[in-house]
Design an enzyme around this catalytic site. Structure first.
Site, PDB file in Angstrom:
ATOM      1  CG  ASP A  71     -15.049 -80.915 -15.183  1.00 43.52           C
ATOM      2  OD1 ASP A  71     -15.405 -79.721 -15.107  1.00 43.52           O
ATOM      3  OD2 ASP A  71     -15.593 -81.718 -15.967  1.00 43.52           O
ATOM      4  CB  SER A  72     -18.965 -80.666 -12.877  1.00 44.02           C
ATOM      5  OG  SER A  72     -18.877 -80.576 -14.284  1.00 44.02           O
TER       6      SER A  72
ATOM      7  CB  CYS B  36     -14.645 -77.158 -13.893  1.00 39.63           C
ATOM      8  SG  CYS B  36     -16.427 -76.950 -13.830  1.00 39.63           S
TER       9      CYS B  36
ATOM     10  CD  GLU C 143     -20.147 -85.992 -17.185  1.00 42.09           C
ATOM     11  OE1 GLU C 143     -20.217 -87.049 -16.540  1.00 42.09           O
ATOM     12  OE2 GLU C 143     -19.122 -85.277 -17.189  1.00 42.09           O
TER      13      GLU C 143
ATOM     14  CB  CYS D 159     -18.146 -75.824 -21.115  1.00 45.88           C
ATOM     15  SG  CYS D 159     -18.582 -77.382 -20.305  1.00 45.88           S
TER      16      CYS D 159
ATOM     17  CG  HIS E 298     -18.149 -81.599 -20.072  1.00 47.52           C
ATOM     18  ND1 HIS E 298     -17.867 -80.953 -18.894  1.00 47.52           N
ATOM     19  CD2 HIS E 298     -18.632 -82.819 -19.729  1.00 47.52           C
ATOM     20  CE1 HIS E 298     -18.167 -81.756 -17.872  1.00 47.52           C
ATOM     21  NE2 HIS E 298     -18.635 -82.893 -18.352  1.00 47.52           N
TER      22      HIS E 298
HETATM   23  N1  DGL Z   1     -16.702 -78.860 -17.473  1.00 45.17           N
HETATM   24  C1  DGL Z   1     -17.581 -77.919 -16.813  1.00 45.17           C
HETATM   25  C2  DGL Z   1     -17.189 -76.478 -17.206  1.00 45.17           C
HETATM   26  O1  DGL Z   1     -16.145 -76.281 -17.732  1.00 45.17           O
HETATM   27  C3  DGL Z   1     -18.965 -78.330 -17.076  1.00 45.17           C
HETATM   28  C4  DGL Z   1     -20.045 -77.471 -16.494  1.00 45.17           C
HETATM   29  C5  DGL Z   1     -21.176 -78.247 -15.897  1.00 45.17           C
HETATM   30  O2  DGL Z   1     -20.951 -79.180 -15.115  1.00 45.17           O
HETATM   31  O3  DGL Z   1     -22.317 -77.829 -16.186  1.00 45.17           O
HETATM   32  O4  DGL Z   1     -17.857 -75.529 -16.975  1.00 45.17           O
END
Ligand code: DGL
Length: 261
Positions: free
Chosen positions: A10-11, A73, A152, A184, A186
């Site tokens: 993931d990011s 992600c 985050e 998302c 998160h």
């Molecule tokens: N967890 C990422 C997603 O599902 C976050 C997106 C991001 O980094 O902006 O899209």
């Protein structure tokens, strides 16, 4: 012999909401988790740039024995899933698309909300699920980049955090949304706040378990799980990531930043 080792990406910390489901469903399989926190958020970035980041992590996973790679992600899936499958035909990739289908089936008000980021909203995967599954329902897409920041930073429990969440959610409540797609990874960590602000009027649709089931389906037919524990990596701050691991999914483990990042 195959080991079934799974790389989960993931990011940032969002993919941990998918990882916890993979650990529940496949407790014996070792996993590698990579949080690209040097580049989070992905949402506002162009797809080509995101694809560059994802390729780097893919190479890292393959070099470390991953046999299945999970893009936990939505933004990375929107930007990279199709090109990755072309560029690495021997690796099974599991991506994640906005869970519009179950929401469209379950809605009674005929209005569903999709809480997401820009890169996902702009993607082919989203267009495809809307065309396939949302013909008879109204879909309200709410791009909510500040929610990624809250997760985050771990500040979503605060009054300021809740006010930010409410600003995104109130227009959806007013429009009669009864199914809220968390597009998302998160956002499942905001489940308590989302339920509180919407007064329990929305069902939250979290695709984590469905992704874990798909991972189970694509695992090699035969494998002997490697005798290794789970490993955690970040391209950002190691200490902050370890804290988030503990706080978000109750895992006490040390993390590392690989030298190539
Ligand atoms: N967890 C990422 C997603 O599902 C976050 C997106 C991001 O980094 O902006 O899209």
């Amino acid at each position: 012999m195959n080991t079934g080792k799974i790389g989960v990406f993931d990011s940032g910390v969002g993919g941990l909401s998918v990882l916890r489901e993979i650990h529940r469903l496949l407790p014996d399989i070792p996993t590698l988790y990579f949080a690209d926190q040097k580049h989070v958020p992905y949402g506002p970035r162009p797809h080509t740039e995101i694809y560059g980041f994802v390729r780097q992590v893919t190479d890292f996973f393959i070099a470390n024995g991953a046999e299945v790679i999970v893009l936990a992600c939505h933004a990375a899936s929107a930007a990279a899933l199709y090109p990755l499958r072309e560029d690495y035909p021997h690796i099974p990739f599991v991506g994640i698309e906005p869970a519009v289908k179950p929401a469209a089936i379950a809605t009674k008000s005929r209005v569903i909300g999709v809480l997401t980021t820009q890169a996902t909203a702009d993607g082919e995967l989203y267009r495809k699920v809307l065309t396939q599954f949302a013909k008879d329902v109204r879909v309200i897409t709410q791009v909510a980049p500040r929610l990624v920041e809250l997760v985050e930073a771990g500040t979503f429990h605060t009054e300021t955090g809740k006010a930010v969440i409410a600003d995104y959610l109130n227009p959806l409540i007013d429009a009669g949304v009864d199914q809220l797609v968390l597009a998302c990874t998160h956002f499942p960590f905001l489940a308590d706040e989302l339920a509180e602000i919407s007064d329990g009027k929305m069902t939250l649709v979290d695709p984590g378990l469905a992704v874990a089931k798909q991972v189970k389906r694509v695992l090699p037919m035969q494998f002997v799980p490697a005798d290794e524990s789970h490993a955690y990596f970040t391209s950002g701050d190691v200490k902050a990531f370890q804290l988030a691991l503990q706080r978000l999914i109750g895992v006490s483990a040390s993390a590392q930043t690989p030298s190539i990042f």
